[in-house]
Scaffold this active site. Structure first.
Site, PDB file in Angstrom:
ATOM      1  N   ASP A 162      32.484  40.476  42.790  1.00 20.14           N
ATOM      2  CA  ASP A 162      33.767  40.514  42.092  1.00 20.14           C
ATOM      3  C   ASP A 162      34.345  39.104  41.951  1.00 20.14           C
ATOM      4  O   ASP A 162      34.271  38.300  42.882  1.00 20.14           O
ATOM      5  CB  ASP A 162      34.725  41.387  42.924  1.00 20.14           C
ATOM      6  CG  ASP A 162      36.013  41.693  42.210  1.00 20.14           C
ATOM      7  OD1 ASP A 162      35.979  42.306  41.140  1.00 20.14           O
ATOM      8  OD2 ASP A 162      37.084  41.301  42.725  1.00 20.14           O
ATOM      9  N   GLU A 181      30.384  38.607  38.543  1.00 17.70           N
ATOM     10  CA  GLU A 181      31.399  38.833  37.514  1.00 17.70           C
ATOM     11  C   GLU A 181      32.006  37.469  37.158  1.00 17.70           C
ATOM     12  O   GLU A 181      33.012  37.055  37.707  1.00 17.70           O
ATOM     13  CB  GLU A 181      32.488  39.782  38.034  1.00 17.70           C
ATOM     14  CG  GLU A 181      33.463  40.192  36.948  1.00 17.70           C
ATOM     15  CD  GLU A 181      34.854  40.571  37.461  1.00 17.70           C
ATOM     16  OE1 GLU A 181      35.565  41.266  36.750  1.00 17.70           O
ATOM     17  OE2 GLU A 181      35.246  40.131  38.561  1.00 17.70           O
TER      18      GLU A 181
END
Ligand code: NOJ
Length: 515
Positions: free
Chosen positions: A193, A253
């Site tokens: 993330d 990401e």
């Protein structure tokens, strides 16, 4: 060893909304386990679970209170293990979501930091200062919150998501243990993330324009990241081929305002995969899409890093609604669902014909539209709250999946209500309805995943947006108003909509077997 992820199709499960196994209206591992045959039939190689860790769910679980456990709402660690083993039985690998930029304010380390003195080792795990700078949260409002003793802590996202201090060696050391915890449990990969976050400019300088963006800044794309991810790559590569053939992987990401912002990560020995979000950031325009694809392919050339293609995930408007409105829609009435569906189906054939890996977000394969008219009282996303409703946020793409029946809860739960409301009128979009319909979007995805081409990519001359894969496969799209005659072909493999007289109408795509 094989790098299985290089051309894999990975299915993203947003656990709260995939399938509910215990009737409480929230998805869980028991529900996902029961739906494994569906995923196997869809033909995906792996599933990526968005966070299921103990969490106050202030940001849907991206606020992690314990990185090495399962929130009771989703099940137990034993349920997780059961899922991994059962998925392996179907030839499906499991990827878990690692959230290293921040945790939840409920995490014991942050609670200890709050209880400790300014300047203490506990506070040094986070970014506490006596005065804030002018940085803004990506969710709206300031990126700093004051504590009762007067100090401020940094949070690039919600105030309940304090940023870790990656300059403190205890933080990378802790995350190494987290990585190993999940890799030891047999996961095939990690989704990282906010991979372009983590490290901050130690000076924490004020910036001329504090509007959040994804360009290199004192908080994003810091130079330390490249060496850092090489250490994670080494950890991944140290794992044997004990679960599946092939190495373990990770997908970062990485957002960027421009493709060039991602260049530093495309080096040998870096993070194995970096998401390519540029496809869905590109307008529905042949020249623009062609430009994006060309630039994306250039990015990966000569590096062993893969940039999976994406047209949707849990953070962006669903393709049907994105492509079905001239500007970002704020209510369902603004979306031309028929047009959006037509384009989303053509986009699916593009996605699954491009070289490399593709990620499919749950419900994308059903052609679900965004549910924009969620009542304010039912909205859950902190983006909505922090922007005082100016930004609708992401709830509309996180609505529980319709599995069957003609009314809510559409087979999602044995209970009567769902954690986010579902709209009426989704009866024809359920899995059950679409499995029975040879022309459904689900059928199209199943056929496309089964028939993905593997050959060398080359643009096909004479078309705005068409390419070949090897000698005998072509994907042709027509986004323009003028019908486009198909190139000479042996057979029509797949079409996103009905084709007559070998002519491709506007907003359609075909896969062709060439002579
Ligand atoms: C990206 C995640 O995909 C998103 O859902 C989340 O809100 C932010 N990172 C913060 O963790």
């Amino acid at each position: 060893m094989t790098q299985w992820w290089r051309d894999a199709v990975v299915y993203q499960i947003y656990p709260r909304s995939f399938a509910d196994g215990n009737g409480d209206g929230t998805g869980d591992f028991a529900g996902a386990l029961a739906r494994l045959p569906y995923l196997a039939e869809l033909g995906v190689d792996a599933v990526w679970f968005s966070p299921f860790y103990p969490s106050p769910l202030a940001d849907g679980g991206y606020d992690v209170a314990d990185y090495c456990d399962v929130d009771p709402r989703f099940g137990t660690l034993a349920d997780f293990d059961t899922f991994v083993a059962a998925a392996a039985g179907h030839g499906i690998r499991v990827i878990v979501d690692i959230v290293p930029n921040h945790c939840s304010s409920a995490h014991p380390a942050f609670q200890a930091a709050l209880a400790a003195e300014p300047g203490s080792p506990e506070r040094d795990l986070f970014i506490f200062r006596d005065a804030p700078n002018n940085w803004q949260s990506l969710f709206g409002g300031p990126a700093w919150t004051q504590t009762p003793d007067g100090q401020w802590y940094l949070h690039l996202f919600d105030s309940s998501q304090p940023d870790w201090n990656w300059a403190n060696p205890a933080v990378p050391a802790m995350f190494e243990k987290v990585l190993r915890f999940w890799l030891d449990r047999g996961v095939a990969g990690l989704r990282v993330d906010v991979a372009h976050g983590l490290f901050k400019d130690p000076e924490l300088p004020d910036v001329p324009d504090p509007t959040p963006s994804d360009r290199p800044s004192p908080w994003f794309h810091r130079p330390e990241l490249v060496a850092h991810y090489a250490t994670w790559r080494a950890i991944l590569d140290s794992y044997p081929e004990d679960v599946f053939p092939g190495r373990r992987t990770a997908v970062g990401e990485f957002w960027g305002d421009e493709i060039t912002h991602l260049e530093p990560y495309f080096i040998p020995g870096g993070m194995p995969q970096a998401f390519n979000f540029f496809l869905f950031q590109t307008a529905w325009d042949a020249a623009a899409l062609r430009h994006t694809i060309t630039a994306s392919l250039a990015l990966t050339e000569g590096s062993d890093v893969v940039a999976p293609w994406v047209i949707s995930n849990h953070d962006v408007m669903r393709p049907v609604s994105r492509y079905g409105a001239p500007a970002p829609a704020h209510s369902d009435a603004e979306v031309d669902v028929a047009l959006g569906t037509r384009r989303a189906r053509a986009a699916a054939l593009l996605l699954l014909a491009l070289p490399g890996s593709a990620y499919v977000y749950q419900g994308e394969e059903l052609g679900l539209p965004e549910f924009l008219d969620i009542p304010a009282a039912d909205r859950d996303d902190p983006v909505y709250r922090r922007s005082q409703g100016a930004r609708l946020g992401r709830d509309g793409c996180r609505v529980p999946i319709p599995w069957s029946c003609t009314a809510q809860p559409y087979g999602f739960t044995e209970g009567t209500s769902t954690w986010l409301p579902q709209p009426s009128g989704w009866g024809s979009l359920t899995v059950e309805a679409q499995l029975a319909d040879p022309s459904s979007t689900l059928t199209l995805y199943r056929q496309a995943i089964a028939g993905r081409p593997r050959g060398e990519f080359a643009w096909l001359d004479g078309y705005d947006l068409a390419f070949t894969r090897g000698d005998d496969f072509a994907c042709v799209l027509n986004l323009g108003a003028e019908p486009v005659p198909l190139p000479a072909h042996e057979s029509l493999l797949l079409a996103s909509d009905a084709i007559t007289d070998d002519v491709l109408p506007q907003d359609t795509a075909v896969w062709l077997r060439l002579r």
